[in-house]
Scaffold this active site. Structure first.
Site, PDB file in Angstrom:
ATOM      1  N   LYS A   1       0.869  -1.179   0.000  1.00  0.00           N
ATOM      2  CA  LYS A   1       0.000   0.000   0.000  1.00  0.00           C
ATOM      3  C   LYS A   1       0.911   1.235   0.000  1.00  0.00           C
ATOM      4  O   LYS A   1       1.430   1.640   1.042  1.00  0.00           O
ATOM      5  CB  LYS A   1      -0.913  -0.084   1.225  1.00  0.00           C
ATOM      6  CG  LYS A   1      -1.439   1.184   1.822  1.00  0.00           C
ATOM      7  CD  LYS A   1      -2.247   2.034   0.913  1.00  0.00           C
ATOM      8  CE  LYS A   1      -2.592   3.331   1.612  1.00  0.00           C
ATOM      9  NZ  LYS A   1      -1.747   4.456   1.164  1.00  0.00           N
TER      10      LYS A   1
ATOM     11  N   SER B   1       3.950   7.437  10.444  1.00  0.00           N
ATOM     12  CA  SER B   1       3.835   8.233  11.667  1.00  0.00           C
ATOM     13  C   SER B   1       3.365   7.385  12.854  1.00  0.00           C
ATOM     14  O   SER B   1       2.747   6.322  12.679  1.00  0.00           O
ATOM     15  CB  SER B   1       2.837   9.366  11.429  1.00  0.00           C
ATOM     16  OG  SER B   1       1.567   8.808  11.174  1.00  0.00           O
TER      17      SER B   1
ATOM     18  N   THR C   1      -0.515   6.636  12.989  1.00  0.00           N
ATOM     19  CA  THR C   1      -0.976   5.512  12.155  1.00  0.00           C
ATOM     20  C   THR C   1      -0.487   4.188  12.744  1.00  0.00           C
ATOM     21  O   THR C   1      -1.229   3.197  12.767  1.00  0.00           O
ATOM     22  CB  THR C   1      -0.470   5.676  10.706  1.00  0.00           C
ATOM     23  OG1 THR C   1      -0.860   6.961  10.230  1.00  0.00           O
ATOM     24  CG2 THR C   1      -1.049   4.627   9.791  1.00  0.00           C
ATOM     25  N   GLY C   2       0.739   4.181  13.254  1.00  0.00           N
ATOM     26  CA  GLY C   2       1.272   2.963  13.860  1.00  0.00           C
ATOM     27  C   GLY C   2       0.386   2.464  14.990  1.00  0.00           C
ATOM     28  O   GLY C   2       0.079   1.278  15.103  1.00  0.00           O
TER      29      GLY C   2
ATOM     30  N   GLU D   1       8.065   1.093  11.955  1.00  0.00           N
ATOM     31  CA  GLU D   1       9.201   2.026  11.846  1.00  0.00           C
ATOM     32  C   GLU D   1       8.585   3.418  11.872  1.00  0.00           C
ATOM     33  O   GLU D   1       7.973   3.843  10.899  1.00  0.00           O
ATOM     34  CB  GLU D   1       9.948   1.830  10.524  1.00  0.00           C
ATOM     35  CG  GLU D   1      10.592   0.471  10.359  1.00  0.00           C
ATOM     36  CD  GLU D   1      11.926   0.354  11.066  1.00  0.00           C
ATOM     37  OE1 GLU D   1      12.378   1.364  11.641  1.00  0.00           O
ATOM     38  OE2 GLU D   1      12.483  -0.737  11.054  1.00  0.00           O
TER      39      GLU D   1
ATOM     40  N   CYS E   1      13.401  10.063   8.127  1.00  0.00           N
ATOM     41  CA  CYS E   1      13.036   9.576   9.469  1.00  0.00           C
ATOM     42  C   CYS E   1      14.144   9.823  10.466  1.00  0.00           C
ATOM     43  O   CYS E   1      13.885  10.180  11.609  1.00  0.00           O
ATOM     44  CB  CYS E   1      12.669   8.105   9.420  1.00  0.00           C
ATOM     45  SG  CYS E   1      13.977   7.058   8.775  1.00  0.00           S
TER      46      CYS E   1
ATOM     47  N   GLU F   1       7.872  15.532  16.455  1.00  0.00           N
ATOM     48  CA  GLU F   1       8.530  15.449  15.153  1.00  0.00           C
ATOM     49  C   GLU F   1       7.883  16.427  14.177  1.00  0.00           C
ATOM     50  O   GLU F   1       6.653  16.475  14.074  1.00  0.00           O
ATOM     51  CB  GLU F   1       8.386  14.028  14.596  1.00  0.00           C
ATOM     52  CG  GLU F   1       9.112  13.833  13.277  1.00  0.00           C
ATOM     53  CD  GLU F   1       8.820  12.480  12.641  1.00  0.00           C
ATOM     54  OE1 GLU F   1       7.649  12.064  12.616  1.00  0.00           O
ATOM     55  OE2 GLU F   1       9.768  11.850  12.162  1.00  0.00           O
TER      56      GLU F   1
HETATM   57  P1  NAD Z   1       1.556   8.382   7.693  1.00  0.00           P
HETATM   58  O1  NAD Z   1       1.479   7.543   8.909  1.00  0.00           O
HETATM   59  O2  NAD Z   1       0.599   9.496   7.542  1.00  0.00           O
HETATM   60  O3  NAD Z   1       1.363   7.495   6.391  1.00  0.00           O
HETATM   61  C1  NAD Z   1       2.158   6.373   6.144  1.00  0.00           C
HETATM   62  C2  NAD Z   1       1.340   5.353   5.381  1.00  0.00           C
HETATM   63  O4  NAD Z   1       0.271   4.933   6.214  1.00  0.00           O
HETATM   64  C3  NAD Z   1       0.708   5.875   4.101  1.00  0.00           C
HETATM   65  O5  NAD Z   1       0.788   4.880   3.114  1.00  0.00           O
HETATM   66  C4  NAD Z   1      -0.723   6.113   4.507  1.00  0.00           C
HETATM   67  O6  NAD Z   1      -1.622   6.018   3.440  1.00  0.00           O
HETATM   68  C5  NAD Z   1      -0.928   4.992   5.489  1.00  0.00           C
HETATM   69  N1  NAD Z   1      -2.056   5.234   6.409  1.00  0.00           N
HETATM   70  C6  NAD Z   1      -2.521   6.422   6.864  1.00  0.00           C
HETATM   71  N2  NAD Z   1      -3.584   6.233   7.669  1.00  0.00           N
HETATM   72  C7  NAD Z   1      -3.793   4.889   7.746  1.00  0.00           C
HETATM   73  C8  NAD Z   1      -4.717   4.067   8.421  1.00  0.00           C
HETATM   74  N3  NAD Z   1      -5.690   4.557   9.193  1.00  0.00           N
HETATM   75  N4  NAD Z   1      -4.615   2.720   8.281  1.00  0.00           N
HETATM   76  C9  NAD Z   1      -3.628   2.188   7.520  1.00  0.00           C
HETATM   77  N5  NAD Z   1      -2.750   2.915   6.834  1.00  0.00           N
HETATM   78  C10 NAD Z   1      -2.816   4.257   6.944  1.00  0.00           C
HETATM   79  O7  NAD Z   1       3.062   8.862   7.613  1.00  0.00           O
HETATM   80  P2  NAD Z   1       3.718   9.774   6.484  1.00  0.00           P
HETATM   81  O8  NAD Z   1       3.378  11.182   6.758  1.00  0.00           O
HETATM   82  O9  NAD Z   1       3.444   9.214   5.132  1.00  0.00           O
HETATM   83  O10 NAD Z   1       5.268   9.493   6.744  1.00  0.00           O
HETATM   84  C11 NAD Z   1       6.025  10.298   7.558  1.00  0.00           C
HETATM   85  C12 NAD Z   1       6.331   9.563   8.841  1.00  0.00           C
HETATM   86  O11 NAD Z   1       7.060   8.362   8.569  1.00  0.00           O
HETATM   87  C13 NAD Z   1       7.215  10.364   9.765  1.00  0.00           C
HETATM   88  O12 NAD Z   1       6.736  10.237  11.070  1.00  0.00           O
HETATM   89  C14 NAD Z   1       8.572   9.684   9.608  1.00  0.00           C
HETATM   90  O13 NAD Z   1       9.451   9.835  10.677  1.00  0.00           O
HETATM   91  C15 NAD Z   1       8.184   8.268   9.411  1.00  0.00           C
HETATM   92  N6  NAD Z   1       9.284   7.512   8.783  1.00  0.00           N
HETATM   93  C16 NAD Z   1       9.952   6.595   9.547  1.00  0.00           C
HETATM   94  C17 NAD Z   1      11.002   5.853   8.992  1.00  0.00           C
HETATM   95  C18 NAD Z   1      11.745   4.816   9.803  1.00  0.00           C
HETATM   96  O14 NAD Z   1      12.465   4.020   9.233  1.00  0.00           O
HETATM   97  N7  NAD Z   1      11.573   4.797  11.098  1.00  0.00           N
HETATM   98  C19 NAD Z   1      11.352   6.067   7.660  1.00  0.00           C
HETATM   99  C20 NAD Z   1      10.647   7.036   6.923  1.00  0.00           C
HETATM  100  C21 NAD Z   1       9.596   7.739   7.501  1.00  0.00           C
END
Ligand code: NAD
Length: 494
Positions: free
Chosen positions: A188, A242, A245-246, A264, A299, A398
């Site tokens: 996804k 984020s 979402t996690g 992650e 990240c 963040e």
């Molecule tokens: P996000 O959580 O908004 O979205 C990430 C993914 O989750 C997207 O594909 C989104 O469509 C999906 N998503 C959103 N809501 C959902 C739900 N209710 N159910 C299932 N899936 C859903 O994050 P973002 O803004 O795309 O990414 C930025 C974040 O990612 C930052 O917090 C960053 O630090 C983190 N990040 C972490 C790492 C790492 O390795 N730790 C690497 C890159 C980014």
């Protein structure tokens, strides 16, 4: 790569995209699409399928059928390896096309994207392809009348949810080990960066990955991501994104089949500069690069600069000078050091953090504003804010943008206390010439990765993962494989 090669690709038409289910491109079940907006100039590049829960269920069913009939898991390791190596070759052969497509979609500067995206994705897939026939099971140390075998089996169907900052690189971190171990996958991609990843999935099919083994569904996280999270037929969920979402994904797991969930998440990584750093000018340039490349949308970005009091003013001045020397602009120009912020939503959030920092006593030394508005794109000046306290929002939350908060410290003990003062624990760095102090700091700062006298650049041989609310589990290295296998014991009476 040279500028004229990029220029030939930068304005190419981008075809509409469907999902990839069972090896075929298919539209959303209700025909809906969503616009792909380029952050470079605000133009609409194309449309992708806006998936429904039904689409996600179809993709999961396809992955399940592919897993159960053994069309991939049942192949000899050498055969799986051959396909994955070919896939890596195809990614490399199409690297510039993939990188430019990805940059038009997400805004990362091309000179970073070419290495970090197709370059790293091909390397990652090759790494796991090479590993897959070198991983053995185990024989337990039992008494002579029994034989205890420990098999490593694929888990079945893996759901992978990917963010927008480095879609190909992070996608490959999940796909490489998952597919190498014989699993089927449903992918996804993020709403605002799906094009290059979807093209990468097509290349997997071209390389000979059997239909249904890798499916990809585009659309909104709250719709298709949720359907994946709540599925009774996904065995393992791997996620980068984020914390909010996690948290939801863990709830989905608890509400459905208690699938394993690996997260992650974000970070607020401390970059700690002692007065005895070997080269303060170099440290300042690396500190600026470590937060401002890809507009801070990394990240592990070193978003908190902790500086020993004695050098605070001079060091901040050097970081500001380095930041102001980084050209911000069209990410498809090779001279650009800082490209576009991924979306208008993200840019507005970044600017909101700057206002909050000011209201909490922070001083904006450079940047703090939107720039290049006449391009129609989303750009922000690299921003340095001093006087940031431990309690400040800029320390605790963040931003995921080009915003660096600076705090001074008196001694090592205070540096450690400040470094550990957040809910996060993803990355960090210490700059010092004192070897003992370097080792002490590596042990005392609670993160998944600590750099010494550098920032970033750790390759695929070492794991990346967070502690605290930066997540669990690891991407990269052989350790990543643990997420994609079940251990099975055979206890045999002789
Ligand atoms: P996000 O959580 O908004 O979205 C990430 C993914 O989750 C997207 O594909 C989104 O469509 C999906 N998503 C959103 N809501 C959902 C739900 N209710 N159910 C299932 N899936 C859903 O994050 P973002 O803004 O795309 O990414 C930025 C974040 O990612 C930052 O917090 C960053 O630090 C983190 N990040 C972490 C790492 C790492 O390795 N730790 C690497 C890159 C980014």
């Amino acid at each position: 790569m040279n500028q004229s090669q990029i220029d030939q690709l930068r304005a190419a038409d981008v075809a509409q995209r469907g999902h990839i289910i069972d090896g075929k491109s298919v539209p959303a079940s209700d025909g809906a699409t969503m616009d792909v907006v380029s952050p470079i100039d605000g133009s609409v590049l194309t449309q992708v399928a806006k998936g429904t829960a039904t689409d996600m269920q179809a993709a999961i069913a396809s992955a399940r059928a592919a897993f159960e009939d053994g069309r991939w898991a049942g192949q000899p390791p050498a055969a799986r390896k051959k396909v994955l190596l070919k896939w890596a070759d195809l990614i490399e052969a199409n690297a510039l096309e993939l990188a430019v497509l990805g940059v038009r979609d997400n805004g990362t500067e091309i000179n970073m994207a070419i290495k970090a995206e197709p370059g790293s994705a091909a390397g990652t897939i090759r790494y796991y392809a090479e590993a897959l026939d070198k991983l053995y099971g185990e024989i337990a140390t039992t008494s002579a009348d029994v034989l205890g075998l420990i098999h490593k089996e694929p888990v079945g169907v893996v759901g992978a949810i990917i963010p927008w900052n480095f879609p190909m690189m992070i996608g490959a971190w999940k796909l490489g080990p998952a597919l190498a171990m014989g699993n089927s996958v449903v992918l996804k991609p993020a709403e605002t960066a799906s094009l290059s990843l979807m093209r990468m999935v097509e290349l997997a099919l071209e390389a000979g990955l059997p239909e249904g083994v890798l499916n990809a569904v585009t659309g909104e996280g709250a719709v298709v991501g949720e359907a994946m999270g709540l599925s009774m037929d996904v065995d393992v969920l791997v996620f980068t994104g984020s914390g909010g979402t996690g948290r939801r994904l863990m709830e989905y797991s608890a509400q459905s089949n208690m699938k394993r969930v690996y997260l992650e998440l974000g970070g607020k990584s401390p970059n700690i500069i002692f007065a005895d750093a070997p080269n303060l000018d170099e440290a300042a340039k690396v500190a600026a690069g470590g937060i401002f490349r890809n507009s801070g949308q990394v990240c592990i970005a070193g978003s908190r600069l902790l500086v020993e009091e004695a050098i605070h003013d001079d060091f901040v001045a050097a970081v500001v000078k380095a930041a102001e020397a980084m050209p911000v602009g069209n990410p498809l120009d090779m001279t650009t050091a800082i490209g576009a912020v991924n979306s208008e939503v993200q840019l507005a959030a970044n600017l909101g953090f700057v206002e909050t920092a000011k209201s909490e006593g922070g001083e904006v030394i450079t940047g703090g504003e939107r720039i290049l508005q006449d391009t129609g794109g989303s750009y922000m000046a690299p921003t340095v804010i001093t006087g940031v306290t431990q309690e400040a929002t800029l320390t605790q939350k963040e931003v995921f943008g080009p915003v660096l908060g600076v705090t001074s410290f008196a001694d090592e003990a205070e540096a450690v206390r400040l470094a550990n003062a957040t809910i996060y624990g993803l990355s960090g760095a210490v700059w010092t010439s004192n070897l003992s102090r370097a080792h002490r700091m590596v042990k005392s700062v609670r993160t998944g990765v600590m750099h010494v006298n550098t920032y970033g650049g750790a390759d695929g041989t070492v794991p990346l993962g967070g502690v605290g609310q930066s997540g669990n589990g690891h991407d990269k290295s052989l350790h990543a494989i643990e997420k994609y296998v079940n251990l099975k014991t055979a206890w045999i009476k002789l």
